[in-house]
Design an enzyme around this catalytic site. Structure first.
Site, PDB file in Angstrom:
ATOM      1  N   ASP A   1       0.584  -1.241  -0.018  1.00 55.09           N
ATOM      2  CA  ASP A   1       0.056  -0.014   0.182  1.00 55.09           C
ATOM      3  C   ASP A   1       1.011   1.323  -0.009  1.00 55.09           C
ATOM      4  O   ASP A   1       0.424   2.354  -0.502  1.00 55.09           O
ATOM      5  CB  ASP A   1      -1.012   0.042   1.166  1.00 55.09           C
ATOM      6  CG  ASP A   1      -0.063  -0.179   2.541  1.00 55.09           C
ATOM      7  OD1 ASP A   1       0.824  -0.854   2.634  1.00 55.09           O
ATOM      8  OD2 ASP A   1      -0.588   0.679   3.552  1.00 55.09           O
TER       9      ASP A   1
ATOM     10  N   MET B   1       3.890   1.367  -1.622  1.00 56.24           N
ATOM     11  CA  MET B   1       4.464   1.509  -2.775  1.00 56.24           C
ATOM     12  C   MET B   1       3.630   2.035  -4.034  1.00 56.24           C
ATOM     13  O   MET B   1       3.998   2.703  -5.143  1.00 56.24           O
ATOM     14  CB  MET B   1       4.961  -0.011  -3.468  1.00 56.24           C
ATOM     15  CG  MET B   1       6.176  -0.564  -2.606  1.00 56.24           C
ATOM     16  SD  MET B   1       6.892  -1.879  -3.330  1.00 56.24           S
ATOM     17  CE  MET B   1       5.515  -3.197  -3.062  1.00 56.24           C
ATOM     18  N   CYS B   2       2.298   1.930  -3.759  1.00 56.68           N
ATOM     19  CA  CYS B   2       1.302   2.180  -4.799  1.00 56.68           C
ATOM     20  C   CYS B   2       0.816   3.810  -4.071  1.00 56.68           C
ATOM     21  O   CYS B   2       0.737   3.924  -3.025  1.00 56.68           O
ATOM     22  CB  CYS B   2      -0.001   1.161  -4.948  1.00 56.68           C
ATOM     23  SG  CYS B   2       0.482  -0.102  -5.833  1.00 56.68           S
ATOM     24  N   THR B   3       0.219   4.699  -5.169  1.00 61.55           N
ATOM     25  CA  THR B   3      -0.334   5.992  -4.505  1.00 61.55           C
ATOM     26  C   THR B   3      -1.728   5.477  -4.275  1.00 61.55           C
ATOM     27  O   THR B   3      -2.696   5.383  -5.283  1.00 61.55           O
ATOM     28  CB  THR B   3      -0.038   6.738  -5.643  1.00 61.55           C
ATOM     29  OG1 THR B   3       1.088   6.964  -5.990  1.00 61.55           O
ATOM     30  CG2 THR B   3      -0.632   8.443  -5.068  1.00 61.55           C
TER      31      THR B   3
END
Length: 675
Positions: free
Chosen positions: A534, A536-538
């Site tokens: 969570d 690593m992703c926007t």
């Protein structure tokens, strides 16, 4: 005796006329329906030979308008006669249909008659009227021409054997003489008088031209746009009305030369001649205006407007070129007359990041008419992207995914072929991310490519996922004096800001706004290692990216419209947008804030003003001068050594001072103090 039949004018409109009308309507007329002067032209009548029968077929008696018709300085080309006109364009089809055609027509007829009676000038005899409605969205143009001509009562009759070849009344030498006189004049002569020796003169001299000896049949001539063997062209009607109004006693019988020859050498003369007569039982008074006719019939032979549909004829790309800016130009009609669209369209934008923010920024830039958009990204399209990033589709994810930057640029060209879009797969080096010795050469090339791209663009958008990835373009953009805009997302919050412009030659931080790093006392470092999925992703609310992206573009456009450009001062920070401001930070589009922080949970935005920090790791003079002096070597130190930037800017001393203050505090370790 047969009555004289006249060949009416037919309108001939070049497509360029409609293109010019489109530009005139959008950029000049806007909502005005004021009547404007216009010009048309005609030349001698022409015919074609039927291949089967060998007979001559007369072409229409054309009056032509083109893109040059709106030019006030237009001059007649050789062999053509200019005709003045009145042009009136309506804003809606309902206004066009409901216009008082009779009143418009009579107004133009009165102008022609006044010219005859008052100035005795023949140049206004070919005057015409054109009313239009331009449906600019569908490229349909409704129009109606009127060629006012006075009605002779009683009517003119043709005597003798009717209309004959000019060679039956004039010798070849006389016709050549007339031709040379017409050709040698500095300005074309639409109407003229002819002496016995074939000398010509202006119709205005009718009373004195033929000398003291009266002639039974004065000879008049006119450049005839008709090629019909028995029907002279429409201009003759008003010429006859002119002569009857001003010279009723000597114009009841006239010999008329319908001049239809322009080419040399002439194998056979095409001009026609005839003697016409009108009963002169009652002389016409000069102040008595005859009735007039002249509205053009439509292709069905009825009095009514015509319609030109250009859409099927136009190149779709050219259609798009005109259509994409229509909404923008309409803004200047009522809302923003001072809006400078050229400044926006000529701004070259570099988007660092082709993800969710990059896609939405690009679409909004296109909506504002920006023509040059360049993407930089190192990633490939993944299956999670298309639903959130509007420039990608499912097929772009297959076979490992297409490179994001190139794919986004290609999609922009599909949306609008006129865009200058390109993509570059490039990894931006970051502080705190050491560069292996084997990769130094490649990293240097990447930095040089990024420097060249920033130098070639006017506005740089920082749209990356991590804090440290924004450092290098921040430094380069500040050193090269570029507009730099930042957009960053949280779960339900966003930050949009413009970096302050470098103030060279002024005291440190004088009137300068801060950059993305000015509020931090922590140098950018590796924030990507050991992050969970969570992180690593926007992870944001789906609508947040489009809001932040649109805000960033609108901030750029407002900045471009400000008289001070990138040096525009920020308005006072004001958490209540309902309160008035002093207007010091306004452009024609309104405020030009420094930072906007949006809170989607409260549907609220606040303005923040942050001053530049002399220890900033991104825009301080210490960092910029080190970059300008050492170049890549300075950058390499920042990449490899997380302590380099704090030491260079003095942040390390700030850390030490903070630690010393904390150690000097006498803490209550028992924790039993009363509150």
């Amino acid at each position: 005796m047969p009555l004289v039949q006249f060949a009416p004018f037919s309108s001939l409109i070049h497509p360029s006329f409609w293109h010019e009308l489109t530009n005139l309507k959008i950029d000049v007329l806007r909502l005005s329906d004021e009547a404007l002067p216009i010009s048309g032209s005609y030349s001698v009548g022409r015919s074609v030979t039927d291949r089967e029968s060998g007979s001559e077929i007369a072409l229409a008696c054309n009056l032509t308008v083109g893109s040059e018709s709106f030019d006030k300085e237009i001059k007649a080309s050789p062999g053509t006669i200019l005709a003045s006109g009145t042009f009136k364009n309506y804003n809606t089809i309902e206004e066009f249909k409901a216009a008082d055609k009779a009143a418009l027509f009579n107004h133009e007829v009165n102008k022609i008659w006044d010219r005859i009676v008052i100035t005795r000038d023949t140049r206004f005899l070919n005057h015409f009227l054109l009313i239009t409605f331009a449906d600019l969205k569908k490229y349909k143009y409704y129009y109606w021409f009127a060629f006012p001509a006075f009605v002779a009562k009683p009517a003119w009759e043709i005597l003798d054997d009717g209309w004959k070849d000019a060679t039956e009344e004039f010798s070849a030498e006389q016709l050549f003489k007339i031709h040379e006189q017409l050709r040698s004049r500095s300005s074309p002569l639409p109407f003229f008088l002819i002496q016995h020796d074939a000398s010509i003169g202006p119709v205005e001299d009718f009373a004195s031209f033929f000398g003291s000896t009266p002639t039974e049949r004065p000879t008049i001539g006119f450049v005839d746009p008709s090629a019909h063997p028995t029907n002279p062209g429409w201009p003759l009607r008003n010429l006859l009305a002119y002569l009857r109004a001003l010279h009723p006693g000597s114009s009841s019988t006239l010999r008329v030369l319908c001049w239809r020859d322009t080419e040399i050498p002439i194998s056979s003369w095409k001009s026609r001649v005839g003697v016409i007569k009108v009963e002169s039982g009652k002389q016409q008074e000069t102040d008595e205006r005859p009735s007039a006719v002249g509205w053009e019939k439509n292709p069905q032979g009825k009095l009514g407007p015509r319609m030109a549909d250009l859409a099927p004829m136009m190149d779709p790309t050219k259609l798009a070129n005109q259509a994409v800016d229509l909404n923008l130009k309409l803004m200047r009609w009522r809302i923003l007359p001072a809006l400078d669209l050229d400044k926006i369209s000529s701004t070259k934008c570099l988007l660092l990041g082709a993800g969710t923010l990059g896609c939405y920024v690009a679409r909004t830039l296109m909506g504002w008419g920006v023509r040059t958009i360049t993407f930089v990204d190192s990633a490939r399209v993944s299956f999670s992207n298309p639903v959130r990033q509007p420039l990608f589709e499912f097929e772009d994810c297959l076979a490992g995914g297409k490179p994001k930057a190139e794919c986004a640029a290609a999609r922009l060209k599909k949306i609008y072929p006129g865009i200058n879009a390109s993509g570059h797969s490039l990894s931006v080096p970051m502080p705190g991310h050491p560069v292996p010795a084997t990769s130094v050469a490649q990293t240097k090339k990447d930095v040089e490519r990024l420097e060249a791209l920033i130098a070639a663009h006017d506005a740089i958008f920082l749209l990356m996922d991590s804090r440290e990835s924004r450092w290098l373009p921040t430094v380069i953009g500040a050193a090269k004096g570029k507009i730099v805009l930042n957009a960053a997302l949280g779960f339900d919050t966003f930050l949009v800001m413009r970096h302050g412009a470098r103030c060279t030659g002024l005291p440190p931080n004088s009137s300068r706004l801060g950059c993305y790093y000015c509020n931090d006392i922590v140098a950018p470092s590796d924030s990507l290692t050991d992050r969970t999925l969570d992180q690593m992703c926007t992870v944001t609310r789906p609508g947040l990216a489009s809001i932040a992206a649109a805000t960033a573009v609108e901030l750029l456009v407002s900045l471009l419209q400000h008289p001070d450009g990138m040096h525009a001062a920020a308005p006072q920070a004001n958490q209540d947008p309902g309160l008035p401001t002093d207007g010091s930070g306004d452009s024609v589009l309104g405020l030009v804030p420094h930072q906007l922080r949006g809170f989607l949970a409260q549907f609220r935005n606040i303005h923040i003003v942050g001053a530049a920090y002399d220890c900033c790791t991104g825009c301080s003079e210490t960092v910029l001068q080190a970059y300008e002096k050492e170049g890549f070597e300075m950058m390499l130190k920042a990449f490899n050594d997380s302590k380099y930037l704090p030491t260079l800017t003095g942040l390390d001393k700030l850390y030490d001072e903070g630690e010393a203050v904390l150690e000097s505090v006498d803490w209550d370790e028992d924790g039993d103090a009363d509150f």
